[in-house]
Design a protein around this motif. Structure first.
Motif, PDB file in Angstrom:
ATOM      1  N   GLY A  15       0.783  -1.225   0.000  1.00 46.71           N
ATOM      2  CA  GLY A  15       0.000   0.000   0.000  1.00 46.71           C
ATOM      3  C   GLY A  15       0.816   1.277   0.000  1.00 46.71           C
ATOM      4  N   TYR A  16       2.132   1.178  -0.095  1.00 47.11           N
ATOM      5  CA  TYR A  16       2.980   2.370  -0.105  1.00 47.11           C
ATOM      6  C   TYR A  16       3.180   2.872  -1.529  1.00 47.11           C
ATOM      7  CZ  TYR A  16       4.139   0.961   4.639  1.00 47.11           C
ATOM      8  OH  TYR A  16       4.064   0.605   5.959  1.00 47.11           O
ATOM      9  N   LEU A  17       3.233   4.197  -1.674  1.00 46.04           N
ATOM     10  CA  LEU A  17       3.534   4.773  -2.978  1.00 46.04           C
ATOM     11  C   LEU A  17       4.937   4.340  -3.396  1.00 46.04           C
ATOM     12  CD1 LEU A  17       2.163   8.401  -2.539  1.00 46.04           C
ATOM     13  CD2 LEU A  17       1.241   6.634  -4.046  1.00 46.04           C
ATOM     14  N   ILE A  18       5.049   3.789  -4.581  1.00 48.86           N
ATOM     15  CA  ILE A  18       6.349   3.316  -5.048  1.00 48.86           C
ATOM     16  C   ILE A  18       7.335   4.464  -5.132  1.00 48.86           C
ATOM     17  CG2 ILE A  18       7.568   2.323  -7.037  1.00 48.86           C
ATOM     18  CD1 ILE A  18       5.071   0.559  -7.469  1.00 48.86           C
ATOM     19  N   ARG A  19       6.881   5.632  -5.590  1.00 48.02           N
ATOM     20  CA  ARG A  19       7.783   6.770  -5.794  1.00 48.02           C
ATOM     21  C   ARG A  19       8.401   7.285  -4.493  1.00 48.02           C
ATOM     22  NH1 ARG A  19       4.776  11.332  -4.257  1.00 48.02           N
ATOM     23  NH2 ARG A  19       2.559  11.008  -4.506  1.00 48.02           N
ATOM     24  N   LEU A  42      19.318  -1.937  -5.586  1.00 41.70           N
ATOM     25  CA  LEU A  42      20.357  -2.406  -6.488  1.00 41.70           C
ATOM     26  C   LEU A  42      20.216  -3.903  -6.776  1.00 41.70           C
ATOM     27  CD1 LEU A  42      22.787  -1.603  -8.158  1.00 41.70           C
ATOM     28  CD2 LEU A  42      24.221  -2.000  -6.156  1.00 41.70           C
ATOM     29  N   ASN A  43      19.960  -4.703  -5.763  1.00 39.34           N
ATOM     30  CA  ASN A  43      19.762  -6.139  -5.969  1.00 39.34           C
ATOM     31  C   ASN A  43      18.585  -6.409  -6.902  1.00 39.34           C
ATOM     32  OD1 ASN A  43      21.822  -7.592  -4.510  1.00 39.34           O
ATOM     33  ND2 ASN A  43      20.894  -6.808  -2.641  1.00 39.34           N
ATOM     34  N   TYR A  44      17.490  -5.680  -6.714  1.00 37.94           N
ATOM     35  CA  TYR A  44      16.312  -5.831  -7.579  1.00 37.94           C
ATOM     36  C   TYR A  44      16.672  -5.513  -9.027  1.00 37.94           C
ATOM     37  CZ  TYR A  44      11.830  -4.774  -9.753  1.00 37.94           C
ATOM     38  OH  TYR A  44      10.760  -4.752 -10.604  1.00 37.94           O
ATOM     39  N   LEU A  45      17.365  -4.397  -9.237  1.00 39.54           N
ATOM     40  CA  LEU A  45      17.712  -3.988 -10.597  1.00 39.54           C
ATOM     41  C   LEU A  45      18.687  -4.962 -11.253  1.00 39.54           C
ATOM     42  CD1 LEU A  45      17.973  -0.120 -10.129  1.00 39.54           C
ATOM     43  CD2 LEU A  45      16.148  -1.404 -11.267  1.00 39.54           C
ATOM     44  N   VAL A  46      19.637  -5.467 -10.487  1.00 40.73           N
ATOM     45  CA  VAL A  46      20.590  -6.432 -11.046  1.00 40.73           C
ATOM     46  C   VAL A  46      19.856  -7.716 -11.436  1.00 40.73           C
ATOM     47  CG1 VAL A  46      22.575  -7.914 -10.519  1.00 40.73           C
ATOM     48  CG2 VAL A  46      22.626  -5.481  -9.919  1.00 40.73           C
ATOM     49  N   TYR A  63      14.518   2.306 -10.603  1.00 38.14           N
ATOM     50  CA  TYR A  63      13.774   1.380  -9.743  1.00 38.14           C
ATOM     51  C   TYR A  63      12.290   1.766  -9.695  1.00 38.14           C
ATOM     52  CZ  TYR A  63      12.042  -0.904  -5.522  1.00 38.14           C
ATOM     53  OH  TYR A  63      11.297  -1.629  -4.632  1.00 38.14           O
ATOM     54  N   ILE A  64      12.020   3.044  -9.483  1.00 36.73           N
ATOM     55  CA  ILE A  64      10.633   3.520  -9.415  1.00 36.73           C
ATOM     56  C   ILE A  64       9.905   3.224 -10.721  1.00 36.73           C
ATOM     57  CG2 ILE A  64       9.201   5.607  -9.314  1.00 36.73           C
ATOM     58  CD1 ILE A  64      11.344   6.697  -7.280  1.00 36.73           C
ATOM     59  N   ASP A  65      10.541   3.550 -11.838  1.00 34.29           N
ATOM     60  CA  ASP A  65       9.917   3.310 -13.144  1.00 34.29           C
ATOM     61  C   ASP A  65       9.683   1.826 -13.388  1.00 34.29           C
ATOM     62  OD1 ASP A  65      10.061   6.050 -13.537  1.00 34.29           O
ATOM     63  OD2 ASP A  65      11.818   5.939 -14.867  1.00 34.29           O
ATOM     64  N   THR A  66      10.665   1.001 -13.050  1.00 35.68           N
ATOM     65  CA  THR A  66      10.563  -0.441 -13.278  1.00 35.68           C
ATOM     66  C   THR A  66       9.490  -1.063 -12.394  1.00 35.68           C
ATOM     67  OG1 THR A  66      12.909  -0.498 -13.873  1.00 35.68           O
ATOM     68  CG2 THR A  66      11.872  -2.600 -13.324  1.00 35.68           C
ATOM     69  N   THR A  85       6.938   0.474 -10.991  1.00 37.93           N
ATOM     70  CA  THR A  85       5.637   0.987 -11.415  1.00 37.93           C
ATOM     71  C   THR A  85       5.127   0.200 -12.613  1.00 37.93           C
ATOM     72  OG1 THR A  85       6.117   3.194 -10.560  1.00 37.93           O
ATOM     73  CG2 THR A  85       4.410   3.033 -12.244  1.00 37.93           C
ATOM     74  N   ASP A  86       5.978  -0.005 -13.611  1.00 34.44           N
ATOM     75  CA  ASP A  86       5.584  -0.790 -14.786  1.00 34.44           C
ATOM     76  C   ASP A  86       5.191  -2.203 -14.395  1.00 34.44           C
ATOM     77  OD1 ASP A  86       6.112   1.393 -16.389  1.00 34.44           O
ATOM     78  OD2 ASP A  86       8.027   0.624 -17.137  1.00 34.44           O
ATOM     79  N   GLU A  87       5.953  -2.801 -13.483  1.00 34.23           N
ATOM     80  CA  GLU A  87       5.680  -4.159 -13.035  1.00 34.23           C
ATOM     81  C   GLU A  87       4.314  -4.260 -12.350  1.00 34.23           C
ATOM     82  OE1 GLU A  87       8.503  -7.266 -10.830  1.00 34.23           O
ATOM     83  OE2 GLU A  87       7.943  -5.583  -9.553  1.00 34.23           O
ATOM     84  N   VAL A  88       4.025  -3.323 -11.454  1.00 36.51           N
ATOM     85  CA  VAL A  88       2.747  -3.338 -10.729  1.00 36.51           C
ATOM     86  C   VAL A  88       1.576  -3.100 -11.685  1.00 36.51           C
ATOM     87  CG1 VAL A  88       1.373  -2.104  -8.998  1.00 36.51           C
ATOM     88  CG2 VAL A  88       3.735  -2.742  -8.492  1.00 36.51           C
ATOM     89  N   LEU A  89       1.714  -2.133 -12.590  1.00 39.95           N
ATOM     90  CA  LEU A  89       0.636  -1.853 -13.539  1.00 39.95           C
ATOM     91  C   LEU A  89       0.398  -3.034 -14.481  1.00 39.95           C
ATOM     92  CD1 LEU A  89       1.326   1.892 -14.406  1.00 39.95           C
ATOM     93  CD2 LEU A  89      -0.489   0.954 -12.955  1.00 39.95           C
TER      94      LEU A  89
END
Length: 104
Positions: free
Chosen positions: A13-17, A28-32, A76-79, A81-85
């Motif tokens: 429920g937290y805003l990703i941004r 960093l781990n998520y992005l890698v 990370y925010i963009d990625t 957000t795209d994933e959740v949408l």
């Protein structure tokens, strides 16, 4: 109606941004995992992603260089957000077409 990208919330429920409770190491781990070092280097041109990249050396660099950290956080925010949408669209499609979800 899809949410505005700045208003997308994660599974808690937290805003990703706002990066609520998300540590730089987790980002960093998520992005890698999501992109790999080579693609990260292509997306964000910083040497710590290009020359013998490691999580530890990249974290050291990102903690010292706010401009680089901002780029990594924005990716990370963009990625995320795209994933959740994308997941919401898939869930809505499954809900609208229950026969396509494994019926007879």
């Amino acid at each position: 109606m899809p949410a505005h990208p700045d208003e997308v919330r994660d599974e808690h429920g937290y805003l990703i941004r706002e990066l609520h409770g998300v540590k730089l190491a987790e980002i960093l781990n998520y992005l890698v995992q999501h992109y790999g070092w080579q693609e990260l280097d292509r997306l964000i041109r910083i040497n710590c992603f290009a020359n013998n990249p490691t999580i530890k050396s990249s974290l050291n660099f990102l903690r010292r260089m706010p401009w680089a950290r901002e780029k990594v956080e924005q990716l990370y925010i963009d990625t995320r957000t795209d994933e959740v949408l994308r997941q919401r669209r898939e869930d809505a499609k499954k809900a609208a077409d229950p026969d396509g979800a494994g019926g007879e």
